[in-house]
Scaffold this motif. Sequence first.
Motif, mmCIF file in Angstrom:
data_model
loop_
_atom_site.group_PDB
_atom_site.id
_atom_site.type_symbol
_atom_site.label_atom_id
_atom_site.label_comp_id
_atom_site.label_asym_id
_atom_site.label_seq_id
_atom_site.Cartn_x
_atom_site.Cartn_y
_atom_site.Cartn_z
ATOM 1 N N THR A 179 -17.394 -20.343 -5.479
ATOM 2 C CA THR A 179 -16.687 -19.078 -5.284
ATOM 3 C C THR A 179 -17.679 -17.929 -5.439
ATOM 4 O OG1 THR A 179 -14.697 -17.834 -5.887
ATOM 5 C CG2 THR A 179 -15.994 -18.696 -7.712
ATOM 6 N N TRP A 189 -15.332 -12.677 -3.299
ATOM 7 C CA TRP A 189 -14.081 -13.315 -2.851
ATOM 8 C C TRP A 189 -12.971 -13.052 -3.874
ATOM 9 C CZ3 TRP A 189 -10.019 -16.380 -3.997
ATOM 10 C CH2 TRP A 189 -9.272 -16.889 -2.942
ATOM 11 N N ARG A 199 -9.773 -10.784 -2.889
ATOM 12 C CA ARG A 199 -8.514 -11.524 -2.691
ATOM 13 C C ARG A 199 -7.528 -11.372 -3.836
ATOM 14 N NH1 ARG A 199 -8.138 -15.111 1.949
ATOM 15 N NH2 ARG A 199 -10.083 -14.718 3.040
ATOM 16 N N THR A 200 -8.030 -10.998 -5.036
ATOM 17 C CA THR A 200 -7.108 -10.946 -6.185
ATOM 18 C C THR A 200 -7.180 -9.637 -6.981
ATOM 19 O OG1 THR A 200 -8.604 -11.806 -7.890
ATOM 20 C CG2 THR A 200 -7.482 -13.447 -6.522
ATOM 21 N N CYS A 234 5.773 -17.320 -15.758
ATOM 22 C CA CYS A 234 5.284 -15.930 -15.774
ATOM 23 C C CYS A 234 6.403 -14.919 -15.997
ATOM 24 C CB CYS A 234 4.550 -15.613 -14.481
ATOM 25 S SG CYS A 234 3.086 -16.627 -14.265
ATOM 26 N N ARG A 261 -11.074 -24.242 -7.453
ATOM 27 C CA ARG A 261 -11.325 -22.810 -7.266
ATOM 28 C C ARG A 261 -10.071 -22.042 -6.849
ATOM 29 N NH1 ARG A 261 -14.629 -22.193 -1.536
ATOM 30 N NH2 ARG A 261 -13.029 -23.093 -0.208
ATOM 31 N N MET A 265 -0.917 -25.788 -7.415
ATOM 32 C CA MET A 265 -0.235 -24.615 -6.835
ATOM 33 C C MET A 265 -0.510 -24.472 -5.343
ATOM 34 S SD MET A 265 -0.725 -20.611 -7.900
ATOM 35 C CE MET A 265 -2.335 -20.401 -7.171
ATOM 36 N N GLY A 305 -0.776 -21.503 -3.397
ATOM 37 C CA GLY A 305 -0.897 -20.058 -3.643
ATOM 38 C C GLY A 305 -0.267 -19.187 -2.580
ATOM 39 N N LYS A 306 -0.451 -19.577 -1.321
ATOM 40 C CA LYS A 306 0.072 -18.766 -0.211
ATOM 41 C C LYS A 306 1.589 -18.643 -0.271
ATOM 42 C CE LYS A 306 -2.707 -18.323 3.905
ATOM 43 N NZ LYS A 306 -3.397 -17.283 3.191
ATOM 44 N N HIS A 310 4.334 -7.897 -12.938
ATOM 45 C CA HIS A 310 3.531 -9.048 -13.348
ATOM 46 C C HIS A 310 2.146 -8.924 -12.716
ATOM 47 C CE1 HIS A 310 2.197 -12.982 -14.224
ATOM 48 N NE2 HIS A 310 2.424 -13.508 -13.037
ATOM 49 N N ALA A 315 -0.502 -10.663 -11.291
ATOM 50 C CA ALA A 315 -0.972 -11.936 -10.739
ATOM 51 C C ALA A 315 -2.056 -11.715 -9.704
ATOM 52 C CB ALA A 315 0.186 -12.703 -10.108
ATOM 53 N N ASN A 316 -1.852 -10.703 -8.851
ATOM 54 C CA ASN A 316 -2.775 -10.468 -7.747
ATOM 55 C C ASN A 316 -2.569 -9.016 -7.309
ATOM 56 O OD1 ASN A 316 -3.827 -10.264 -5.066
ATOM 57 N ND2 ASN A 316 -3.804 -12.507 -4.926
ATOM 58 N N ARG A 327 -3.058 -7.693 -4.584
ATOM 59 C CA ARG A 327 -2.421 -7.604 -3.257
ATOM 60 C C ARG A 327 -0.914 -7.782 -3.366
ATOM 61 N NH1 ARG A 327 -5.264 -12.307 -1.316
ATOM 62 N NH2 ARG A 327 -3.991 -12.284 0.542
ATOM 63 N N ASN A 378 -4.332 -13.223 -14.567
ATOM 64 C CA ASN A 378 -2.901 -13.499 -14.730
ATOM 65 C C ASN A 378 -2.687 -14.193 -16.084
ATOM 66 O OD1 ASN A 378 -0.323 -14.564 -14.682
ATOM 67 N ND2 ASN A 378 -0.432 -15.299 -12.577
ATOM 68 N N PHE A 412 7.426 -12.491 -11.788
ATOM 69 C CA PHE A 412 7.724 -13.637 -10.930
ATOM 70 C C PHE A 412 6.807 -14.793 -11.311
ATOM 71 C CE2 PHE A 412 7.054 -16.396 -7.328
ATOM 72 C CZ PHE A 412 8.316 -16.520 -6.777
HETATM 73 O O1 UT7 Z 1 2.282 -15.971 -11.514
HETATM 74 C C1 UT7 Z 1 2.307 -16.615 -10.298
HETATM 75 C C2 UT7 Z 1 1.045 -17.417 -10.241
HETATM 76 N N1 UT7 Z 1 0.465 -17.602 -8.969
HETATM 77 C C3 UT7 Z 1 0.126 -16.610 -8.123
HETATM 78 O O2 UT7 Z 1 0.371 -15.463 -8.310
HETATM 79 C C4 UT7 Z 1 -0.626 -17.014 -6.876
HETATM 80 C C5 UT7 Z 1 -0.288 -16.156 -5.697
HETATM 81 N N2 UT7 Z 1 -1.221 -16.404 -4.625
HETATM 82 C C6 UT7 Z 1 -2.420 -15.794 -4.561
HETATM 83 O O3 UT7 Z 1 -2.741 -14.970 -5.388
HETATM 84 C C7 UT7 Z 1 -3.318 -16.112 -3.378
HETATM 85 O O4 UT7 Z 1 -2.633 -16.952 -2.471
HETATM 86 C C8 UT7 Z 1 -4.635 -16.797 -3.822
HETATM 87 C C9 UT7 Z 1 -5.527 -15.787 -4.528
HETATM 88 C C10 UT7 Z 1 -4.368 -17.986 -4.718
HETATM 89 C C11 UT7 Z 1 -5.394 -17.265 -2.576
HETATM 90 O O5 UT7 Z 1 -5.608 -16.186 -1.703
HETATM 91 P P1 UT7 Z 1 -5.298 -16.343 -0.149
HETATM 92 O O6 UT7 Z 1 -5.674 -15.084 0.491
HETATM 93 O O7 UT7 Z 1 -3.868 -16.806 -0.019
HETATM 94 O O8 UT7 Z 1 -6.320 -17.460 0.276
HETATM 95 P P2 UT7 Z 1 -6.034 -18.911 0.889
HETATM 96 O O9 UT7 Z 1 -5.430 -19.809 -0.098
HETATM 97 O O10 UT7 Z 1 -5.379 -18.762 2.231
HETATM 98 O O11 UT7 Z 1 -7.512 -19.383 1.174
HETATM 99 C C12 UT7 Z 1 -8.363 -18.721 2.123
HETATM 100 C C13 UT7 Z 1 -9.714 -19.398 2.099
HETATM 101 C C14 UT7 Z 1 -9.623 -20.926 2.202
HETATM 102 O O12 UT7 Z 1 -10.722 -21.377 2.948
HETATM 103 P P3 UT7 Z 1 -10.563 -21.730 4.525
HETATM 104 O O13 UT7 Z 1 -9.523 -22.811 4.558
HETATM 105 O O14 UT7 Z 1 -10.116 -20.458 5.163
HETATM 106 O O15 UT7 Z 1 -11.933 -22.175 4.881
HETATM 107 C C15 UT7 Z 1 -9.787 -21.373 0.777
HETATM 108 O O16 UT7 Z 1 -10.322 -22.682 0.683
HETATM 109 O O17 UT7 Z 1 -10.367 -19.124 0.849
HETATM 110 C C16 UT7 Z 1 -10.758 -20.357 0.242
HETATM 111 N N3 UT7 Z 1 -10.710 -20.187 -1.205
HETATM 112 C C17 UT7 Z 1 -11.729 -19.687 -1.914
HETATM 113 N N4 UT7 Z 1 -12.949 -19.262 -1.539
HETATM 114 C C18 UT7 Z 1 -13.768 -18.799 -2.501
HETATM 115 C C19 UT7 Z 1 -9.672 -20.446 -2.054
HETATM 116 N N5 UT7 Z 1 -10.024 -20.120 -3.300
HETATM 117 C C20 UT7 Z 1 -11.296 -19.646 -3.245
HETATM 118 C C21 UT7 Z 1 -12.188 -19.161 -4.213
HETATM 119 N N6 UT7 Z 1 -13.410 -18.747 -3.792
HETATM 120 N N7 UT7 Z 1 -11.875 -19.069 -5.515
#
Ligand code: UT7
Length: 331
Positions: free
Chosen positions: A33, A37, A41-42, A117, A156, A221, A223-224, A258, A260-261, A263, A288, A318
């Motif tokens: 990671t 990123w 993303r977070t 959460c 990750r 999880m 995540g999406k 909450h 979490a992110n 975004r 989070n 949430f």
């Molecule tokens: O309290 C509730 C608890 N949970 C949450 O709040 C989670 C809510 N979800 C999220 O915050 C987001 O979905 C995440 C931060 C978990 C992920 O962000 P995203 O924009 O939805 O990314 P994604 O899962 O669609 O992944 C995009 C890309 C993927 O690679 P490819 O398939 O496009 O090549 C992942 O493999 O990013 C990759 N990826 C990472 N890259 C670098 C996923 N995690 C990481 C990372 N570092 N840590």
Amino acid sequence: MRSSHTRSVILGTGSELPARVVTNAALEQLVDTTDEWITTRTGIKERRILEDGKGNSDMAYRAAQRALRDAGVEAKDLDAIIMGTVTPDYPFPSSACVLEDMLGARNAFSFDVNAACSGFLNALAVADSFIRTGMIRHALVLGSDTLSRLLNWKDRGTCILFGDGAGAVVLGATHDGHKGILSARLKTDGSHVKTLYVPAGGSLKPASLESVKKNEHTIAMNGKEVFKIAVRSMEEISRQALDEAGVSIDQVSLVIPHQANLRIISALAERLKVPMSKVMVNLERYGNTSAASVPVALDEARREGRIRDGDIVLLSAFGAGFAWGAAVIKF
Ligand code: UT7
């Protein structure tokens, strides 16, 4: 607006974050990671991790002491201790029981609430109900979690998101019709259990060599999926809580969502039509922290002078279950 004459008011708040800081740069050494990123993303830059040998109740105890001091209430005057947590010290009994002993809160009954959460919102709603019925006068309500203990440090997709922390509030009964918890709404949708869960360690799949080898005691999880439903659900329940309170979003001085992110928080603010200047954000420092996220942010907001007498604050959370909730509070 509720008709009950007795309401609960927040008499004091407190929080505790462990001293050990884990930066995004440190995580770059563990998984594939980058700081870039994680930040884009977070919004998270670093998180706190509880040291080995300590449990959830160690953090909860410090948060509770601060909240009691802030409220001017003694532990012996507590009638109830209700803790939102999914990471109690032991599978049973509850962390609230452990905390009761640590505080010497001899007159309180104590239990944990498991709503992930959203745990603090659920605990707050339960305590508020007890107070409004006249069953109790003072409650210590906490959100306290050590999700670091449930993380797969090779995944990750999850290990970069979470941190440890504890937040506490002391609730008291009031007959002042103008302030206190104006509304609290809770909701769950159990059809999403496996979208965010820990597969093993419960009665269905107790710990075994195999479950440990397969990393089934850590968070799994999608995540999406969580992201999408979190935004929609928090918006909906926030509006319901505002309606029940008879308050418009323009009357709200601060939204405490909450953490979490960033975004998710920005999307929620946009849907609620609230400028980000009226939204509490501290996830860049803590990640989070599960049930602790809302009460920690509430405590920080108060200490930063962002909540004054007469202000109306909206809390919204949430998490896994899915379980979510919102509350409207007038200070
Ligand atoms: O309290 C509730 C608890 N949970 C949450 O709040 C989670 C809510 N979800 C999220 O915050 C987001 O979905 C995440 C931060 C978990 C992920 O962000 P995203 O924009 O939805 O990314 P994604 O899962 O669609 O992944 C995009 C890309 C993927 O690679 P490819 O398939 O496009 O090549 C992942 O493999 O990013 C990759 N990826 C990472 N890259 C670098 C996923 N995690 C990481 C990372 N570092 N840590």
